[in-house]
Design an enzyme around this catalytic site. Structure first.
Site, short mmCIF file in Angstrom:
data_model
loop_
_atom_site.label_atom_id
_atom_site.label_comp_id
_atom_site.label_asym_id
_atom_site.label_seq_id
_atom_site.Cartn_x
_atom_site.Cartn_y
_atom_site.Cartn_z
N ASN A 55 -13.43 -21.38 -30.28
CA ASN A 55 -13.18 -20.03 -30.76
C ASN A 55 -13.27 -19.91 -32.28
OD1 ASN A 55 -10.85 -21.68 -29.85
ND2 ASN A 55 -9.68 -20.28 -31.14
N GLN A 81 -14.90 -18.32 -24.79
CA GLN A 81 -15.76 -17.86 -25.89
C GLN A 81 -17.24 -17.92 -25.56
OE1 GLN A 81 -14.94 -16.37 -28.62
NE2 GLN A 81 -12.73 -16.70 -28.62
N SER A 93 -11.85 -14.76 -19.95
CA SER A 93 -11.00 -13.60 -20.25
C SER A 93 -11.84 -12.35 -20.47
CB SER A 93 -10.19 -13.92 -21.51
OG SER A 93 -9.35 -12.86 -21.82
N HIS A 122 -11.44 -9.62 -22.22
CA HIS A 122 -11.57 -8.94 -23.52
C HIS A 122 -12.47 -9.65 -24.52
CE1 HIS A 122 -8.60 -11.21 -26.18
NE2 HIS A 122 -8.27 -11.69 -25.01
N THR A 133 0.77 -7.57 -8.02
CA THR A 133 -0.07 -6.44 -7.61
C THR A 133 -1.34 -6.40 -8.45
OG1 THR A 133 1.92 -5.24 -7.03
CG2 THR A 133 -0.07 -3.93 -7.34
N CYS A 141 -0.23 -18.24 -39.25
CA CYS A 141 0.98 -18.08 -40.03
C CYS A 141 2.16 -18.56 -39.19
CB CYS A 141 1.17 -16.63 -40.42
SG CYS A 141 2.52 -16.40 -41.57
N1 PMP Z 1 -9.19 -19.75 -24.78
C1 PMP Z 1 -9.96 -19.44 -25.83
C2 PMP Z 1 -11.04 -20.38 -26.26
C3 PMP Z 1 -9.74 -18.25 -26.54
O1 PMP Z 1 -10.49 -17.95 -27.59
C4 PMP Z 1 -8.69 -17.39 -26.11
C5 PMP Z 1 -8.41 -16.08 -26.83
N2 PMP Z 1 -8.34 -16.18 -28.22
C6 PMP Z 1 -7.92 -17.76 -25.01
C7 PMP Z 1 -8.20 -18.95 -24.37
C8 PMP Z 1 -6.79 -16.90 -24.52
O2 PMP Z 1 -7.28 -15.79 -23.84
P1 PMP Z 1 -6.34 -14.58 -23.38
O3 PMP Z 1 -6.22 -13.70 -24.58
O4 PMP Z 1 -7.09 -13.93 -22.29
O5 PMP Z 1 -5.07 -15.14 -22.91
#
Ligand code: PMP
Length: 394
Positions: A161, A189, A209, A211, A247, A335
């Site tokens: 990431n 990622q 994920s 988002h 749910t 931080c």
């Molecule tokens: N794994 C990686 C490599 C990520 O970049 C992230 C999100 N920054 C996550 C896991 C966690 O994902 P989530 O926000 O869906 O819990």
């Protein structure tokens, strides 16, 4: 309206308009409980299953191998929970009969793995962390030396990431299986940026994920290969064939499915576009700003990620001045407890502490343009020059 150049897509992405519409429509028309047997329940269930089919195409796996979660953090925790259960139960290796006692992961995983690994260590489990080289690539000799019949699970992220380095998951999976271990990758990622195949990579588990690929937040996927060990992390219901209670968040799951369909259809086109912008940004920064280091592996890089360490300047100061100019990026620092710790990922790749403090991650996405890159290239050099001129860190 003032300009906004969002280059923090590894933190989160803006939902695609098509996804927003799908979520909205699902909330309006499929509000039933997807576990109910009546009409509204069946309509919700239909949308969940449509999403499951879209995800299975994206991940190249079977539909019954797709399990919806609240995100990648939960998916990762679930996998480590499975390994913990196997170790505590004293399960043996089917081919060698030797007991499982260890988990192997790397020094640059996301905190949802790192902290889980540390927690399991504090509970008395044995977790090994394979080092990476200067580009963030897993040290394959170290991995081979650590592998053995007592390893329950190998967990290595597909793409990092922070620095964007991509690992050779197919080869790592082969080595893990050769030793009789289960293989997991956190592909959060990498989704939508490179081709992913649970079948080709012969994975037992994969996390991702919504988002991070223009889908909703708070919804993710755990791929569990048919027949792979499974111990639920969330108990209390028969959803997901008893593997994950709760749910169904129908609208979010449906939206994730639409995002998965778009990602599957556009991955190569999108990767090319991201790579072109990333390269323009990288070469522009290299030409105009001295005393910098580009982090990660140029040969094995997620298309949209560019992590740069700037000498003699604080990353947080750069971030704030860029933000004032309408440019959103992130630093590698977390931080923690009031003190700014340099990124453990950069330190693991051998970047020195001072330089790590001056690091900025640009992460490009679907909605960036070359004009955005030009704007950053006009805005960034004077900011660095100004900050260096007042810096005490000479
Ligand atoms: N794994 C990686 C490599 C990520 O970049 C992230 C999100 N920054 C996550 C896991 C966690 O994902 P989530 O926000 O869906 O819990």
């Amino acid at each position: 309206m003032s300009r906004l150049v969002y280059m923090d897509n590894n933190a989160t992405t803006r939902m695609a308009d098509e996804v927003i519409e799908a979520v909205y429509e699902a909330e309006k028309s499929a509000w039933g409980n997807a576990s109910s047997m009546h009409g509204p329940g069946r309509e919700a269930k239909r949308l969940v299953e449509e999403a499951r089919a879209n995800v299975s195409r994206l991940l190249d796996c079977e539909t019954d191998e797709v399990m919806f979660t609240s995100g990648a953090s939960e998916a990762n925790n679930t996998v480590f929970g499975i390994a913990e259960a196997l170790i505590r139960k004293g399960e043996g290796n089917s081919s060698t009969g030797s007991r499982k006692t260890r988990i192997i992961t790397t020094t640059i995983e996301h905190p949802s793995i790192m902290e889980t690994a540390k927690y399991l260590r504090s509970e008395g489990l044995h977790v090994d962390m394979v080092p990476v080289d200067g580009e963030g690539r897993v040290d394959m000799d170290a991995l081979k030396a650590l592998l053995g019949p007592d390893v329950a699970l190998v967990s290595v992220m597909t793409g990092n990431n922070e620095i964007g380095t991509i690992q050779d998951i197919e080869e790592i999976s082969r080595l893990a299986h050769e030793a009789g271990a289960l293989m997991h990758t956190d592909a959060t990622q990498a989704i939508g940026k490179i081709d992913i195949s649970c079948k080709k990579w012969n994975l037992d588990y994969l996390s991702c994920s919504g988002h991070k690929f223009y889908g909703p937040k708070g919804v993710g996927v755990l791929f569990v290969k048919r027949g792979a060990p499974m111990y639920p992390f969330v108990h209390g219901g028969e959803q997901e064939s008893g593997r994950r209670a709760g749910t169904y968040n129908t609208a979010a799951i449906y939206g994730l499915g639409v995002a998965a369909r778009i990602a599957k259809d556009s991955v190569s086109e999108e990767a090319q576009k991201l790579w072109a912008m990333r390269e323009a940004l990288r070469s522009g920064i290299e030409k105009t700003i001295p005393n910098i280091k580009i982090n990660g592996s140029e040969a094995h890089m997620l298309p949209g990620t560019l992590d740069v360490s700037f000498g003699n300047v604080e990353g947080e100061s750069i971030l704030l001045l860029l933000d004032m100019a309408g440019i959103s990026v992130s630093t590698g620092s977390a931080c923690a407890t009031g003190s700014l710790e340099p990124s453990y990922v950069l330190l693991a790749t051998g970047v020195d502490v001072e330089l790590a403090h001056g690091s900025i991650r640009f992460s490009l996405g679907r909605y960036n343009t070359m004009e955005d890159v030009d704007y950053v290239l006009r805005t960034l050099p004077p900011i660095i020059e100004k900050l260096r001129s007042i810096s005490t860190r000479q």
